[in-house]
Scaffold this active site. Structure first.
Site, PDB file in Angstrom:
ATOM      1  N   GLU A   1      40.562  35.524  39.318  1.00 46.68           N
ATOM      2  CA  GLU A   1      40.069  35.563  37.936  1.00 46.68           C
ATOM      3  C   GLU A   1      40.115  34.190  37.267  1.00 46.68           C
ATOM      4  OE1 GLU A   1      38.768  38.235  37.807  1.00 46.68           O
ATOM      5  OE2 GLU A   1      40.017  39.758  38.737  1.00 46.68           O
TER       6      GLU A   1
ATOM      7  N   ARG B   1      34.053  25.270  36.022  1.00 46.44           N
ATOM      8  CA  ARG B   1      32.687  25.772  36.120  1.00 46.44           C
ATOM      9  C   ARG B   1      31.874  25.268  34.934  1.00 46.44           C
ATOM     10  NH1 ARG B   1      30.527  31.900  35.499  1.00 46.44           N
ATOM     11  NH2 ARG B   1      32.056  31.901  33.811  1.00 46.44           N
TER      12      ARG B   1
ATOM     13  N   GLY C   1      17.567  39.298  35.440  1.00 46.02           N
ATOM     14  CA  GLY C   1      16.963  40.252  34.522  1.00 46.02           C
ATOM     15  C   GLY C   1      15.462  40.115  34.370  1.00 46.02           C
TER      16      GLY C   1
ATOM     17  N   ASP D   1      30.163  34.875  41.471  1.00 42.18           N
ATOM     18  CA  ASP D   1      30.571  35.847  42.476  1.00 42.18           C
ATOM     19  C   ASP D   1      29.509  35.896  43.565  1.00 42.18           C
ATOM     20  OD1 ASP D   1      32.942  36.685  41.271  1.00 42.18           O
ATOM     21  OD2 ASP D   1      31.937  38.229  40.088  1.00 42.18           O
TER      22      ASP D   1
ATOM     23  N   TRP E   1      38.685  33.414  33.475  1.00 35.39           N
ATOM     24  CA  TRP E   1      37.243  33.422  33.226  1.00 35.39           C
ATOM     25  C   TRP E   1      36.795  34.761  32.665  1.00 35.39           C
ATOM     26  CZ3 TRP E   1      33.298  33.442  37.861  1.00 35.39           C
ATOM     27  CH2 TRP E   1      33.532  34.536  38.707  1.00 35.39           C
TER      28      TRP E   1
ATOM     29  N   ASP F   1      41.887  43.836  40.182  1.00 33.13           N
ATOM     30  CA  ASP F   1      40.680  44.665  40.028  1.00 33.13           C
ATOM     31  C   ASP F   1      40.924  45.864  39.125  1.00 33.13           C
ATOM     32  OD1 ASP F   1      38.719  43.512  42.193  1.00 33.13           O
ATOM     33  OD2 ASP F   1      40.696  43.599  43.115  1.00 33.13           O
TER      34      ASP F   1
END
Length: 524
Positions: free
Chosen positions: A202, A248, A265, A341, A393, A459
């Site tokens: 994470e 990032r 999208g 991811d 994040w 998770d």
């Protein structure tokens, strides 16, 4: 350089992918469970390896910094999962054949009309057949040999991580140290490489963790951009250590994926959420943001292919501009990191692997140097030391997703289970052995730690906080907590034979990390 070549831009671009799923084997199938693993494996992991092998065959290297968590690596090597994956691919092919021969349907949506579904099913059948062939020739003996070849050939830099992906800042320091060191050892056993960088679960950080990383041999790790106050143009040594934090770049990363926008999208791309109910396939395109599922248009691969080209060009232009402006701002060549991811590419965004292949060709063709995080360290893309705040994040870039009010009960559960497990394991390993003999390995203690680590997987609180299969997540957390308490309770009360039977029973479902050894748990 020929007149037609683009002007090289200063600096370095790095693509970082984080490959992670929780332990899913033996814990349900649909809608959450093993299906999640097999979908991600077929839609993301196989295509990503295909892309990397294709580019490597063209003589390209240092393409991606690839994080693979130990729990994913364990599932890609697990005989049960390998057999399940082979069955899943064959079933996918059968479902595609059903779609390709569909004559009538009760589904009124345009994408499920028989003619549209037959065209879609024919393409899907070809894709399933290709993946079955690749799996049988390349993957049937596990994922480790596949990934090791890419590491050996310098195609990727491997990032490691702690066992079972715990949210490290909230974890007991002894178990945190154990999970990290065992995770790195697991990578060494599977790939014959010990990672020198990690994607911290994470991207979570607490002050002082850099000392743990240095002691474990970790030289660099990932954080999110806001942890560096948005200044991600260089890696930064953390506090007084030599451990470098890389951030990032959100401006670049969000061109691809953001909470509100991003390429996946686009109206032309395959819609992730819309199923054909007779076959379980996804034959529709996004069509429009507010178009209901039963009105979405059939998927058109040519339309999607054109959108991929447009988004490759847009991304390359974004990276060029960002490198130029950041280099000018800091007065030296800058480093830009886009991080995602792995499962975004293929599983969530069907066209993602094609986009990756094209963008990894287009970036160098546009005068942009592509390299790994290790290349950045070696190339001196490191600035002055920084004090990092507690961060992640997740939403708000703090710890609220894993420590907020919604998951307060799971935080308490984790604390209680870890305390009980460590106390029981300590006592079990302190039992006197024969004079002068080493402490024998304890299968029971090993399984207690396995179940404890599965309990504290990040998770479960993430899924609860995001209301994504929250019931399954709570079930899994409490299931592993129960297993830990059940085995530990039997052992602590002197019922050693029962503890052994219980440990063996739970190990049949949760037998990952066979080399895990409780004797390596740091002393209290």
């Amino acid at each position: 350089m020929t007149p037609s070549d683009p002007e090289p831009v200063p600096g370095l671009f790095t693509l970082v992918l984080h490959t992670h799923l929780p332990w899913l084997a033996h814990h349900g199938r649909w809608p959450v469970g093993e299906e999640w693993l097999y979908q991600s494996w077929s839609a993301s992991y196989l295509p990503l390896v295909r892309v990397l092998r294709t580019l490597a065959a063209e003589g390209r290297g240092r393409l991606v910094t690839l994080g693979v968590t130990p729990v994913v690596a364990a599932q890609l090597d697990d005989p049960y999962c390998l057999q399940g994956m082979h069955h899943w691919l064959a079933n996918w092919q059968l479902r595609a054949l059903e779609a390709a021969t569909m004559r009538s349907t009760s589904d009124p949506s345009p994408a499920s009309a028989p003619e549209a579904l037959r065209r879609f099913g024919s393409r899907e059948h070809d894709e399933a057949e290709r993946e079955l062939g690749e799996f049988e020739t390349l993957w049937r003996h596990g994922g480790s040999p596949v990934l090791r070849e890419l590491i050996d050939d310098g195609v990727i830099e491997l990032l490691g991580g702690p066992l079972v992906h715990p949210f490290q800042p909230l974890l007991n320091p002894r178990l945190r140290d154990f999970a990290l060191r065992e995770g790195l050892a697991d990578a060494r056993q599977r790939f014959a490489h010990t990672p020198t960088g990690i994607w911290a679960p994470e991207c979570a950080y607490a002050p002082g963790m850099e000392s743990d990383y240095a002691a474990a041999g970790i030289g660099h790790f990932m954080v999110d951009g806001p942890s560096l106050h948005g200044d991600t143009a260089l890696g930064r040594p953390v506090a007084g250590s030599d451990v470098v934090a890389f951030g990032r770049d959100l401006q670049v990363s969000y061109r691809v994926w953001s909470p509100r926008s991003g390429y996946p999208g686009h109206a032309a791309y395959r819609d992730f959420h819309t199923y054909d109910h007779a076959t379980g396939l996804k034959p529709a395109r996004v069509t429009g943001r507010n178009v209901p599922s039963d009105a979405k248009a059939p998927y058109d691969p040519e339309r999607a292919d054109a959108a991929v080209d447009a988004h490759v060009a847009d991304f390359v232009d974004t990276v060029r501009q960002r490198l130029s402006t950041e280099s000018a701002r800091i007065g030296r060549p800058a480093h830009v990191i886009a991080a995602f991811d792995t499962e975004l590419f293929g599983h969530w965004w069907y066209e993602g692997p094609v986009w990756l292949e094209r963008v990894l060709r287009a970036l160098p063709a546009a005068g942009i140097r592509v390299g790994t995080l290790s290349d950045a360290v070696a190339g001196g893309y490191v600035g002055t030391p920084v004090e990092l705040p507690p961060s992640s994040w997740g939403s708000g870039k703090d710890w609220q997703v894993w420590a907020g009010e919604k998951v307060a009960d799971l935080v308490q559960l984790n604390t209680e289970v870890v305390d009980a497990a460590l106390s029981t394991v300590d006592k079990a390993l302190a039992e006197p052995a024969a004079v002068g003999a080493p402490t024998p390995r304890s299968f029971v203690a090993d399984q207690i730690l396995r179940e404890t680590l599965l309990t504290v997987s990040s998770d479960w609180p993430f899924m609860v906080s995001k209301d994504s299969a929250a019931d399954y997540a709570r079930y899994r957390a409490h299931l592993h907590a129960h297993a830990t308490r059940e085995i530990a309770g039997a052992l602590a009360s002197g019922r050693t034979e029962q503890a052994q039977r219980l440990a063996e029973g739970w190990n049949r479902a949760d037998g990952l990390f066979g080399a895990l050894d409780a004797r390596r748990l740091p002393s209290p």
